[in-house]
Design a protein around this motif. Structure first.
Motif, PDB file in Angstrom:
ATOM      1  N   GLU A  87       0.901  -1.235   0.106  1.00 39.32           N
ATOM      2  CA  GLU A  87      -0.199  -0.031  -0.111  1.00 39.32           C
ATOM      3  C   GLU A  87       0.873   1.278  -0.082  1.00 39.32           C
ATOM      4  O   GLU A  87       0.452   2.417  -0.247  1.00 39.32           O
ATOM      5  N   TYR A  88       2.051   1.070   0.614  1.00 37.61           N
ATOM      6  CA  TYR A  88       2.948   2.286   0.718  1.00 37.61           C
ATOM      7  C   TYR A  88       4.063   2.137  -0.678  1.00 37.61           C
ATOM      8  O   TYR A  88       5.074   3.025  -0.488  1.00 37.61           O
ATOM      9  N   ASP A  89       4.001   1.285  -1.407  1.00 35.61           N
ATOM     10  CA  ASP A  89       5.041   1.154  -2.389  1.00 35.61           C
ATOM     11  C   ASP A  89       6.518   0.860  -1.664  1.00 35.61           C
ATOM     12  O   ASP A  89       7.645   1.268  -2.161  1.00 35.61           O
ATOM     13  N   ALA A  90       6.278   0.222  -0.661  1.00 33.59           N
ATOM     14  CA  ALA A  90       7.395   0.081   0.536  1.00 33.59           C
ATOM     15  C   ALA A  90       8.239  -1.222  -0.161  1.00 33.59           C
ATOM     16  O   ALA A  90       7.924  -2.099  -0.792  1.00 33.59           O
ATOM     17  N   ILE A  91       9.675  -1.160   0.270  1.00 33.80           N
ATOM     18  CA  ILE A  91      10.449  -2.529   0.127  1.00 33.80           C
ATOM     19  C   ILE A  91      10.183  -3.147   1.237  1.00 33.80           C
ATOM     20  O   ILE A  91      10.414  -2.572   2.549  1.00 33.80           O
ATOM     21  N   TYR A  92      10.155  -4.356   1.490  1.00 33.16           N
ATOM     22  CA  TYR A  92       9.860  -5.109   2.412  1.00 33.16           C
ATOM     23  C   TYR A  92      10.980  -5.878   2.932  1.00 33.16           C
ATOM     24  O   TYR A  92      11.352  -6.613   2.360  1.00 33.16           O
ATOM     25  N   THR A 108       2.766 -11.394  -5.612  1.00 32.32           N
ATOM     26  CA  THR A 108       2.938  -9.875  -5.632  1.00 32.32           C
ATOM     27  C   THR A 108       4.057  -9.142  -6.418  1.00 32.32           C
ATOM     28  O   THR A 108       4.084  -8.380  -7.170  1.00 32.32           O
ATOM     29  N   GLY A 109       5.112 -10.109  -6.299  1.00 35.34           N
ATOM     30  CA  GLY A 109       6.310  -9.661  -6.926  1.00 35.34           C
ATOM     31  C   GLY A 109       7.026  -8.596  -6.168  1.00 35.34           C
ATOM     32  O   GLY A 109       8.052  -7.877  -6.813  1.00 35.34           O
ATOM     33  N   ILE A 110       6.553  -8.285  -4.798  1.00 42.43           N
ATOM     34  CA  ILE A 110       7.109  -7.299  -4.211  1.00 42.43           C
ATOM     35  C   ILE A 110       8.585  -7.178  -3.841  1.00 42.43           C
ATOM     36  O   ILE A 110       9.049  -8.326  -3.928  1.00 42.43           O
ATOM     37  N   ASP A 111       9.168  -5.946  -3.945  1.00 36.91           N
ATOM     38  CA  ASP A 111      10.730  -6.111  -3.751  1.00 36.91           C
ATOM     39  C   ASP A 111      11.117  -6.161  -2.241  1.00 36.91           C
ATOM     40  O   ASP A 111      10.234  -5.394  -1.359  1.00 36.91           O
ATOM     41  N   HIS A 112      11.836  -7.355  -2.030  1.00 39.87           N
ATOM     42  CA  HIS A 112      11.878  -7.617  -0.520  1.00 39.87           C
ATOM     43  C   HIS A 112      13.372  -7.845  -0.272  1.00 39.87           C
ATOM     44  O   HIS A 112      14.064  -8.826  -1.154  1.00 39.87           O
ATOM     45  N   ILE A 113      13.841  -7.687   0.860  1.00 39.11           N
ATOM     46  CA  ILE A 113      15.122  -7.996   1.299  1.00 39.11           C
ATOM     47  C   ILE A 113      14.920  -9.251   2.254  1.00 39.11           C
ATOM     48  O   ILE A 113      14.234  -9.212   3.419  1.00 39.11           O
ATOM     49  N   SER A 114      15.303 -10.319   1.895  1.00 40.04           N
ATOM     50  CA  SER A 114      14.991 -11.685   2.808  1.00 40.04           C
ATOM     51  C   SER A 114      16.338 -12.080   3.350  1.00 40.04           C
ATOM     52  O   SER A 114      17.474 -12.452   2.648  1.00 40.04           O
ATOM     53  N   GLY A 115      16.127 -12.634   4.668  1.00 43.64           N
ATOM     54  CA  GLY A 115      17.334 -13.394   5.233  1.00 43.64           C
ATOM     55  C   GLY A 115      17.675 -14.588   4.671  1.00 43.64           C
ATOM     56  O   GLY A 115      18.831 -14.844   5.003  1.00 43.64           O
ATOM     57  N   LEU A 116      16.767 -15.220   3.946  1.00 41.19           N
ATOM     58  CA  LEU A 116      17.192 -16.442   3.350  1.00 41.19           C
ATOM     59  C   LEU A 116      17.624 -16.417   1.920  1.00 41.19           C
ATOM     60  O   LEU A 116      17.793 -17.456   1.139  1.00 41.19           O
ATOM     61  N   GLY A 117      17.314 -15.323   1.562  1.00 42.92           N
ATOM     62  CA  GLY A 117      18.070 -14.848   0.054  1.00 42.92           C
ATOM     63  C   GLY A 117      19.503 -14.930  -0.021  1.00 42.92           C
ATOM     64  O   GLY A 117      20.261 -14.737   0.780  1.00 42.92           O
ATOM     65  N   LEU A 147      19.884  -3.532  -0.672  1.00 44.84           N
ATOM     66  CA  LEU A 147      19.345  -2.739  -1.894  1.00 44.84           C
ATOM     67  C   LEU A 147      20.087  -2.873  -3.110  1.00 44.84           C
ATOM     68  O   LEU A 147      19.857  -3.213  -4.283  1.00 44.84           O
ATOM     69  N   ASP A 148      21.517  -2.692  -2.917  1.00 44.10           N
ATOM     70  CA  ASP A 148      22.623  -2.876  -3.946  1.00 44.10           C
ATOM     71  C   ASP A 148      22.629  -4.027  -4.620  1.00 44.10           C
ATOM     72  O   ASP A 148      22.554  -4.091  -5.738  1.00 44.10           O
ATOM     73  N   TYR A 149      22.462  -5.048  -3.772  1.00 43.37           N
ATOM     74  CA  TYR A 149      22.612  -6.658  -4.190  1.00 43.37           C
ATOM     75  C   TYR A 149      21.499  -6.713  -5.097  1.00 43.37           C
ATOM     76  O   TYR A 149      21.639  -7.343  -6.095  1.00 43.37           O
ATOM     77  N   LEU A 150      19.978  -6.206  -4.681  1.00 43.85           N
ATOM     78  CA  LEU A 150      18.894  -6.798  -5.432  1.00 43.85           C
ATOM     79  C   LEU A 150      18.761  -5.760  -6.670  1.00 43.85           C
ATOM     80  O   LEU A 150      17.895  -6.055  -7.611  1.00 43.85           O
TER      81      LEU A 150
END
Length: 265
Positions: A87-92, A108-117, A147-150
């Motif tokens: 809803e906020y166009d946030a990076i999760y 959703t394909g949301i941009d997200h920073i995952s600890g398992l990625g 963010l730079d990695y992704l």
């Protein structure tokens, strides 16, 4: 107005030179073993959702994440946090996910920073003062590394429209004055708010006890706007709230938060 407008708070930052970009939405642990949390006082908005077994987790949304010394502890994704972040166009940002959470991330394909990625090793760290899984944290440098990695987009799309519209001036609220408000979130937790008339904010407390001398964990959170969105829920066989019923989950939104954390005896 002078300065840069923050669409999450409705305030103008006269010290800031650049427009705010996409916010960051971070999954925050909120069980008693995870208190005190770190960094939530710098969030513009805090959501609190019931998850499995009546415990709650928070979603801390930051318009500016360039000066975060320590944020956490960070926990795993649930699907309704994903849709809220969108809803906020946030990076999760999260560490792990439920099966339903993974489905929502994929859908959703949301941009997200995952600890398992692959980005996990540069985006999170574990502290030595707490036991896993309550010891995962991040900071501004690690967020930037993730963010730079992704290669995530950090600016809003041109057609983005904020979900909030704020009054230009303070407006007197309608209704009865409430000096104390207790929320029956679940059997596990019943946080409460006490009004600070001097600073015109509500201070939030949780995991308290009336017994004199008994150790109490208090989360003191100054909140300018409390929004009770809904108050009912159903659960799956693992006591998680399924995504198709999350619109009935017990959710609180704490808007424009200024938090400090204390442990009292």
């Amino acid at each position: 107005h002078e300065g840069i407008y923050n669409d999450l708070t409705g305030q103008w930052n006269t010290k800031r030179k650049e427009e705010y970009g996409r916010p960051l939405a971070v999954m925050i642990n909120n069980i008693e073993n995870a208190i005190p949390q770190s960094g939530i006082g710098q969030a513009d908005i805090l959501y609190e959702f019931v998850v499995e077994g009546g415990i709650t987790r928070m979603l801390a949304i930051y318009s500016d994440y360039s000066n975060l010394e320590k944020v956490g502890s960070i926990r795993s994704c649930r699907p309704y946090y994903v849709t809220t972040a969108m809803e906020y166009d946030a990076i999760y940002m999260h560490y792990g996910q439920s099966p339903q959470g993974q489905e929502e991330l994929d859908k959703t394909g949301i941009d997200h920073i995952s600890g398992l990625g692959g980005e996990g090793s540069v985006s999170f760290y574990r502290s030595s003062d707490r036991e896993a899984p309550h010891n995962v944290y991040t900071n501004s440098d690690m967020i930037k590394a993730g963010l730079d990695y992704l290669g995530c987009r950090t600016e809003h799309e041109k057609n983005f429209k904020s979900k909030f519209e704020f009054n230009e001036e303070d407006t007197a609220p309608r209704g009865e004055a409430v000096k104390k408000l207790t929320l029956n979130m679940s059997v596990y937790t019943q946080p409460w708010f006490e009004y600070d008339s001097k600073n015109k904010v509500y201070k939030r407390f949780q995991y308290g006890s009336g017994a004199v001398g008994r150790q109490r964990n208090h989360l003191l959170c100054s909140v300018r706007d409390i929004r009770k969105l809904c108050a009912d829920s159903t659960y799956d066989e693992f006591l998680r709230i399924p995504h198709d019923s999350c619109h009935r989950a017990f959710i609180q939104e704490y808007h424009h938060t200024v938090c400090s954390l204390h442990k009292h005896r």
